[in-house]
Design a protein around this motif. Structure first.
Motif, mmCIF file in Angstrom:
data_model
loop_
_atom_site.group_PDB
_atom_site.id
_atom_site.type_symbol
_atom_site.label_atom_id
_atom_site.label_comp_id
_atom_site.label_asym_id
_atom_site.label_seq_id
_atom_site.Cartn_x
_atom_site.Cartn_y
_atom_site.Cartn_z
ATOM 1 N N GLN A 165 0.868 -1.174 0.000
ATOM 2 C CA GLN A 165 0.000 0.000 0.000
ATOM 3 C C GLN A 165 0.907 1.227 0.000
ATOM 4 O O GLN A 165 1.700 1.431 0.930
ATOM 5 C CB GLN A 165 -0.904 0.011 1.242
ATOM 6 C CG GLN A 165 -1.966 1.100 1.226
ATOM 7 C CD GLN A 165 -3.144 0.766 0.312
ATOM 8 O OE1 GLN A 165 -3.692 -0.327 0.366
ATOM 9 N NE2 GLN A 165 -3.537 1.722 -0.515
ATOM 10 N N LEU A 166 0.812 2.024 -1.055
ATOM 11 C CA LEU A 166 1.629 3.231 -1.184
ATOM 12 C C LEU A 166 0.770 4.475 -1.123
ATOM 13 O O LEU A 166 -0.375 4.477 -1.572
ATOM 14 C CB LEU A 166 2.375 3.241 -2.520
ATOM 15 C CG LEU A 166 3.338 2.103 -2.861
ATOM 16 C CD1 LEU A 166 3.938 2.356 -4.236
ATOM 17 C CD2 LEU A 166 4.420 1.996 -1.819
ATOM 18 N N SER A 167 1.350 5.533 -0.594
ATOM 19 C CA SER A 167 0.716 6.845 -0.624
ATOM 20 C C SER A 167 1.692 7.790 -1.310
ATOM 21 O O SER A 167 2.794 8.020 -0.803
ATOM 22 C CB SER A 167 0.408 7.330 0.797
ATOM 23 O OG SER A 167 -0.244 8.585 0.768
ATOM 24 N N ILE A 168 1.306 8.302 -2.488
ATOM 25 C CA ILE A 168 2.181 9.150 -3.295
ATOM 26 C C ILE A 168 1.658 10.585 -3.289
ATOM 27 O O ILE A 168 0.494 10.833 -3.611
ATOM 28 C CB ILE A 168 2.260 8.651 -4.745
ATOM 29 C CG1 ILE A 168 2.679 7.175 -4.792
ATOM 30 C CG2 ILE A 168 3.218 9.511 -5.563
ATOM 31 C CD1 ILE A 168 2.617 6.573 -6.189
ATOM 32 N N ARG A 173 5.383 13.959 -5.875
ATOM 33 C CA ARG A 173 5.568 12.542 -6.220
ATOM 34 C C ARG A 173 6.421 11.781 -5.197
ATOM 35 O O ARG A 173 6.997 10.751 -5.523
ATOM 36 C CB ARG A 173 6.169 12.399 -7.623
ATOM 37 C CG ARG A 173 5.305 13.039 -8.698
ATOM 38 C CD ARG A 173 5.837 12.771 -10.090
ATOM 39 N NE ARG A 173 5.075 13.522 -11.078
ATOM 40 C CZ ARG A 173 5.297 13.492 -12.377
ATOM 41 N NH1 ARG A 173 6.267 12.731 -12.869
ATOM 42 N NH2 ARG A 173 4.575 14.204 -13.208
ATOM 43 N N LYS A 174 6.467 12.274 -3.982
ATOM 44 C CA LYS A 174 7.190 11.579 -2.932
ATOM 45 C C LYS A 174 6.350 10.434 -2.387
ATOM 46 O O LYS A 174 5.132 10.532 -2.302
ATOM 47 C CB LYS A 174 7.536 12.541 -1.790
ATOM 48 C CG LYS A 174 8.640 13.524 -2.118
ATOM 49 C CD LYS A 174 8.993 14.359 -0.898
ATOM 50 C CE LYS A 174 10.138 15.313 -1.203
ATOM 51 N NZ LYS A 174 10.483 16.141 -0.009
ATOM 52 N N ILE A 175 7.010 9.350 -2.010
ATOM 53 C CA ILE A 175 6.324 8.240 -1.348
ATOM 54 C C ILE A 175 6.154 8.630 0.119
ATOM 55 O O ILE A 175 7.133 8.687 0.881
ATOM 56 C CB ILE A 175 7.119 6.923 -1.464
ATOM 57 C CG1 ILE A 175 7.370 6.582 -2.939
ATOM 58 C CG2 ILE A 175 6.365 5.799 -0.766
ATOM 59 C CD1 ILE A 175 6.111 6.349 -3.747
ATOM 60 N N LEU A 176 4.939 8.940 0.507
ATOM 61 C CA LEU A 176 4.667 9.403 1.863
ATOM 62 C C LEU A 176 4.514 8.251 2.839
ATOM 63 O O LEU A 176 4.764 8.403 4.034
ATOM 64 C CB LEU A 176 3.394 10.264 1.863
ATOM 65 C CG LEU A 176 3.404 11.445 0.893
ATOM 66 C CD1 LEU A 176 2.040 12.126 0.894
ATOM 67 C CD2 LEU A 176 4.502 12.436 1.258
ATOM 68 N N ASN A 177 4.095 7.104 2.325
ATOM 69 C CA ASN A 177 3.910 5.939 3.187
ATOM 70 C C ASN A 177 3.966 4.678 2.332
ATOM 71 O O ASN A 177 3.490 4.660 1.202
ATOM 72 C CB ASN A 177 2.565 6.022 3.905
ATOM 73 C CG ASN A 177 2.419 4.969 4.980
ATOM 74 O OD1 ASN A 177 3.362 4.693 5.717
ATOM 75 N ND2 ASN A 177 1.246 4.365 5.083
ATOM 76 N N HIS A 178 4.578 3.632 2.874
ATOM 77 C CA HIS A 178 4.669 2.354 2.162
ATOM 78 C C HIS A 178 4.551 1.243 3.192
ATOM 79 O O HIS A 178 5.404 1.096 4.067
ATOM 80 C CB HIS A 178 6.000 2.251 1.406
ATOM 81 C CG HIS A 178 6.152 0.969 0.645
ATOM 82 N ND1 HIS A 178 7.301 0.642 -0.046
ATOM 83 C CD2 HIS A 178 5.303 -0.084 0.458
ATOM 84 C CE1 HIS A 178 7.160 -0.540 -0.626
ATOM 85 N NE2 HIS A 178 5.949 -1.004 -0.320
#
Length: 202
Positions: A165-168, A173-178
Motif C-alpha cells: 500500500q503506497l501513498s504518493i 511525487r514523494k512516497i509518503l507511506n509504504h
C-alpha cells in the motif's frame, strides 16, 4: 515549472461524527438524511459534494457509502453511511463523519490526473518496489484523495506473496507511506481490488 505541482491546502474545521437509527427516523431518502445531518451537526452538505463509493445488498439490508469531497476528490475519513431495509427501504441506521465545507482548492480530479498520469504512477510504483523482497506486480489499483491537508494517490499493489500500500504525494511525487502485508498462507484466492474498510451492520 507547471503550476500543477504546487499543492493547494485544504482547510477544515473539526470533523463531527453522528449516528442515528430507524427508531428515531425511518426515512432513508438521501435528501432527508442530509437535512437531518444538518439539523444534528450544523453542517450543510449538498449531494454534489458527495461521491458514491459503495452500494450493495447485505444479508438483511442495503448498504450505501458516500464520501465527502472537495474539488471532486474524496476526503479521507469523511463519509455518510446508510443502512436501509431490503423489504421496505426504511432506514436502519446512519453513521456519518463530516466537516464544514472547505475553502475552494485549486486541485480538482482533472488537474490531479494531469499532474500524475497512469504511466507516471507506475514508474513511481516500480521505483518504490525496487529492492523489496516482493517486487512483483500482479495487479495495481488506486484512488486519489485528500489526506492530512494534501492530495495523495493511494495505490494498492498485489504482489506475489502479499500486498503493498503506497501513498504518493501528487505535488512532489514523494512516497509518503509504504506498507506491506503478506497473504495468509492458506489464502489461494486473494482479492487485490481496492476497497475502503467499513464496519458492516446487519
Amino acid at each position: 515549472v507547471s503550476s500543477l505541482i504546487f499543492l493547494s491546502a485544504i482547510s477544515f474545521a473539526t470533523p463531527k461524527s453522528i449516528r442515528w437509527t430507524g427508531r428515531e427516523d425511518k426515512n432513508s431518502n438521501l435528501v432527508h438524511v442530509l437535512e437531518v445531518l444538518r439539523a444534528k451537526t450544523g453542517i450543510e452538505i449538498s449531494q454534489s459534494n458527495l461521491m458514491l463509493v459503495e452500494s450493495r445488498k447485505l444479508a438483511t439490508s442495503h448498504y450505501v457509502m458516500l464520501a465527502q469531497t472537495s474539488g471532486g476528490i474524496p476526503v479521507s475519513g469523511l463519509s455518510v453511511r446508510i443502512w436501509s431495509s431490503l423489504g421496505n427501504g426504511e432506514l436502519i441506521q446512519v453513521e456519518a463523519r463530516v466537516d464544514s465545507s472547505p475553502v475552494p482548492a485549486s486541485w480538482t480530479a482533472k488537474k490531479v490526473r494531469a499532474a500524475l498520469s497512469s504511466t507516471e504512477t507506475m514508474e513511481e510504483v516500480r521505483k518504490a518496489l525496487k529492492g523489496h523482497e516482493d517486487p512483483f506486480i500482479r495487479k495495481v489499483t488506486w484512488q486519489d484523495l485528500w489526506e492530512n491537508g494534501r492530495v495523495v494517490r493511494s495505490v494498492k499493489i498485489g504482489g506475489k506473496r502479499g500486498t503493498h500500500q503506497l501513498s504518493i504525494g501528487i505535488s512532489d511525487r514523494k512516497i509518503l507511506n509504504h506498507t506491506y502485508s503478506e497473504f495468509p498462507q492458506a489464502d489461494q484466492n486473494t482479492d487485490y481490488s481496492f476497497s475502503i474498510p467499513v464496519q458492516v451492520y446487519p
